[in-house]
Design a protein around this motif. Structure first.
Motif, PDB file in Angstrom:
ATOM      1  N   ILE B  18      79.674   3.546   6.933  1.00 29.75           N
ATOM      2  CA  ILE B  18      79.429   2.904   8.068  1.00 29.75           C
ATOM      3  C   ILE B  18      80.161   1.631   7.990  1.00 29.75           C
ATOM      4  N   PRO B  19      81.202   0.873   8.915  1.00 30.67           N
ATOM      5  CA  PRO B  19      81.842  -0.290   8.646  1.00 30.67           C
ATOM      6  C   PRO B  19      80.593  -1.390   9.026  1.00 30.67           C
ATOM      7  N   ALA B  20      80.749  -2.600   8.565  1.00 30.69           N
ATOM      8  CA  ALA B  20      79.968  -3.577   9.045  1.00 30.69           C
ATOM      9  C   ALA B  20      79.851  -3.683  10.596  1.00 30.69           C
ATOM     10  N   SER B  21      81.113  -3.632  11.309  1.00 29.31           N
ATOM     11  CA  SER B  21      80.954  -3.831  12.405  1.00 29.31           C
ATOM     12  C   SER B  21      80.042  -3.038  13.207  1.00 29.31           C
ATOM     13  N   ALA B  22      80.256  -1.676  12.827  1.00 31.97           N
ATOM     14  CA  ALA B  22      79.170  -0.809  13.453  1.00 31.97           C
ATOM     15  C   ALA B  22      77.628  -0.992  13.476  1.00 31.97           C
ATOM     16  N   TRP B  23      77.330  -2.097  12.525  1.00 32.95           N
ATOM     17  CA  TRP B  23      75.946  -2.169  12.230  1.00 32.95           C
ATOM     18  C   TRP B  23      75.300  -3.033  13.763  1.00 32.95           C
ATOM     19  N   PHE B  24      76.189  -3.435  14.336  1.00 36.38           N
ATOM     20  CA  PHE B  24      75.982  -3.901  15.572  1.00 36.38           C
ATOM     21  C   PHE B  24      75.324  -2.971  16.643  1.00 36.38           C
ATOM     22  N   PHE B  25      76.209  -1.924  16.605  1.00 37.09           N
ATOM     23  CA  PHE B  25      75.636  -0.681  17.476  1.00 37.09           C
ATOM     24  C   PHE B  25      74.594  -0.103  17.083  1.00 37.09           C
TER      25      PHE B  25
END
Lengths: 349, 294
Positions: B18-25
């Protein structure tokens, strides 16, 4: 990679939580009164007049039922300064300590109220509520399509309809049960399980006889989809203003009477301003537009005297003393409500 | 056990990819979906007090009530309604998806846009639109009467048929899109190969097209079936609120009865059923994947 993930997570959570606090704090201005009311209830001009006079801004939110209002408050919706629950809901809210005390010294316009309305069964002495408007629940009939029986209109015309494919009953279990109980010559607030079961048997048959259950029968009456409707007096009178063939009746067995009230939730941060608002609208000059537009009845003797003839002497709005003696308030019935709900689900399952 | 281990391994690999940006979601999901879900599950074991407060007294009573004949009847009726409506969506939606996938260029774009244009309007407004279309004095009946196809208006609004029409109308795009994208991904040379090997159009459709897109069909069906189980506005407005479906019964527990614990028990039960459907799909996907590999 690990740190990146962690940063992503923290930023994400911060945005979400921060967003909630931001929007939360944005809605809390100084000098703003938050009122939860019925849709189409307060005319815009009346609210503007209040702001012009007091400098207090008003933000209205709407609720479509007492239960929805209760749920909003229970779910933690704080910040409402004035709510407008009906009679039975007031009692329930008060039982749970959700309402703040009313200080009569801050509401001098209380003098306009008729004595009778200061001692209603759900809040004698106006300790935590002020009745503002009231109305009844009965039957609207399109007299062009349905013949009015000679002996007068009773609940049978609704529940044992002569025009079954064009009849609606309210989608509200308390109202339907009390209509049926009145039809069966019982107390609409009964807690007797056997009597309620008998009413349920009747309602199961009613369900087969009517076209639909709906709490908004007015447009259907007007477009001819239905000719007989279980309806609130306000909706019925508004419909008959558009189509004079539609007439409102309180059944001869009696009907339901309800009040809309002002109450201040205990959580209100602006109790002082809320009192000012209530006082403003108890002034007959400020409430006359609201009451006339909605065809509501007023508990204020001064305001009633100011109303146009067509409102003041309309028996659909102000039933005679004799009719009123047969009217019932819906009472808070405790655990019996759960039983009725189960019967209601059985009826519809 | 090895199945579980597989699962946890694949979860770990999933987490790593999971890319870092997806952790927001992800954090949004946790905060807004997962935590509320567990609150609901927790609440289903509590108790309602006389005036609608919640008492922290652990018990299973709400589940006992939920397994009452009345509520089971409502549940079965709801499953049946959703099943029929999903099947109807499939019958109506499959040809649409097939047609769109076969189109090239602007027609395809146009078709997809047209499919979603109704969603620019508010859901309730769209349903009221259907009400005025289907009523006895509505457009449909006026037309039928005008062309003397019928002598008296056909009663569609406030019947089960009205509910089906509303459900199919509202959920159709959610089925069409997954089926469409499955068809889109289908390599056209497969079909050509099938023809070359002597299969007819019908044989090709059933032996080549269907097996390759069945996952899309299944996903599309779930996309409409699951939300239909909780649907309560459409049965109320188009069915005349004469029948209680699960969505309405649950909403009533929360908003009318102030019986949050009972409503939570029903919601939890429904979630379990939905979860079951998803696991089934996953299993099935895995099995068919293995079958392909073999």
């Amino acid at each position: 990679m690990g740190t990146q993930r962690l940063i992503g997570l923290i930023v994400g959570l911060a945005v979400v939580v921060g967003g909630i606090f931001y929007f939360n704090s944005k809605t809390k201005h100084e000098n703003v009164l938050h009122i939860c009311t019925w849709s189409n209830y307060f005319p815009e001009t009346s609210i503007q007049a209040f702001t012009a006079k007091t400098g207090i801004r008003v933000e209205l939110s709407y609720t479509s039922s007492n239960e929805e209002l209760f749920s909003k408050l229970k779910a933690g919706a704080t910040g409402f300064d004035i709510i407008q629950p009906s009679d039975y809901m007031l009692r329930q809210m008060n039982q749970l300590g959700m309402l703040g005390a009313i200080d009569p010294s801050k509401i001098p316009n209380l003098v306009h109220l008729e004595e009778f309305y200061k001692n209603l069964p759900y809040d004698p002495g106006l300790k935590y509520s002020i009745p503002f408007t009231w109305g009844t629940t009965g039957i609207a009939i399109n007299t062009e399509k349905v013949k009015i029986p000679e002996g007068g209109v009773g609940w049978d015309i609704l529940l044992n309809s002569p025009d079954t494919k064009h009849t609606s009953v309210l989608d509200d279990m308390r109202e339907v049960f009390s209509a049926t109980l009145l039809y069966q010559k019982q107390n609409p607030n009964t807690r007797d399980l056997a009597i309620l079961k008998a009413a349920k048997e009747e309602i199961s048959k009613v369900k087969e006889r009517v076209l639909l259950f709906t709490s908004e029968p007015k447009p259907l009456l007007l477009n001819g989809e239905i000719n007989i409707a279980h309806i609130y007096s306000t909706d019925a009178i508004q419909a008959s203003a558009q189509n004079p063939k539609i007439k409102y009746f309180i059944p001869k067995e009696g009907g339901i009477v309800w009040t809309d009230n002002f109450a201040i939730p205990k959580s209100s941060p602006n109790s002082e301003m809320a009192h000012a608002f209530i006082n403003f609208f108890l002034d007959p000059d400020n409430a006359v537009e609201l009451v006339t537009a909605n065809h509501l009845a007023t508990p204020s003797k001064t305001l009633k005297a100011k109303l146009p003839e067509s409102e003041r002497n309309n028996p659909e709005i102000y039933p005679s003393r004799e009719v009123m003696s047969k009217m019932h308030f819906l009472e808070e019935i405790g655990e019996t409500l759960l039983f009725i709900n189960k019967l209601w689900t059985e009826i519809k399952s | 056990m090895s199945y579980l281990k597989d699962k946890s391994d694949s979860l770990q690999t999933a987490a790593k990819t999971i890319p870092a940006s997806a952790w927001f979601f992800m954090s949004w999901l946790v905060l807004m979906t997962l935590i509320p879900f567990f609150i609901i599950v927790g609440m289903s074991f509590l108790e309602r007090t006389e005036f609608g407060n919640i008492r922290f007294h652990f018990n299973f009573d709400n589940y006992l009530v939920t397994f009452n004949v009345v509520y089971l009847k409502v549940l079965l009726k709801t499953l049946w309604l959703a099943l029929i409506a999903t099947a109807s969506c499939l019958v109506v939606g499959f040809p649409v998806a097939y047609y769109l996938a076969k189109q090239a260029g602007p027609m395809k774009q146009m078709g997809l846009i047209l499919l979603f244009i109704p969603f620019w309007t508010n859901f309730i407004l769209r349903i009221y639109g259907i009400v005025s279309l289907l009523g006895n004095n509505g457009l449909l009946n006026q037309m039928l009467l005008h062309y003397q196809i019928v002598d008296s208006p056909v009663r569609i609004l406030y019947t089960r048929v009205g509910v089906y029409i509303g459900l199919i109308y509202n959920y159709l795009p959610f089925l069409v899109v997954p089926v469409y994208s499955a068809l889109e991904k289908l390599d056209p040379t497969l079909r050509e190969a099938s023809f070359d090997l002597g299969a007819g159009r019908i044989q090709t459709f059933f032996k080549v097209v269907i097996p390759n897109i069945k996952e899309g069909v299944f996903v599309g069906s779930l996309f409409v079936f699951i939300p239909m189980l909780g649907e309560y506005v459409i049965p109320d407005l188009l069915g005349g609120a004469k029948e209680a479906f699960l969505g309405k019964v649950m909403v009533d527990q929360f908003f009318t009865m102030q019986n949050w614990p009972l409503g939570s028990a029903m919601a939890t039960l429904l979630s379990v059923i939905m979860l079951f459907a998803l696991i089934l799909q996953n299993r099935w996907k895995k099995n068919s994947g293995e079958a392909h590999a073999a």
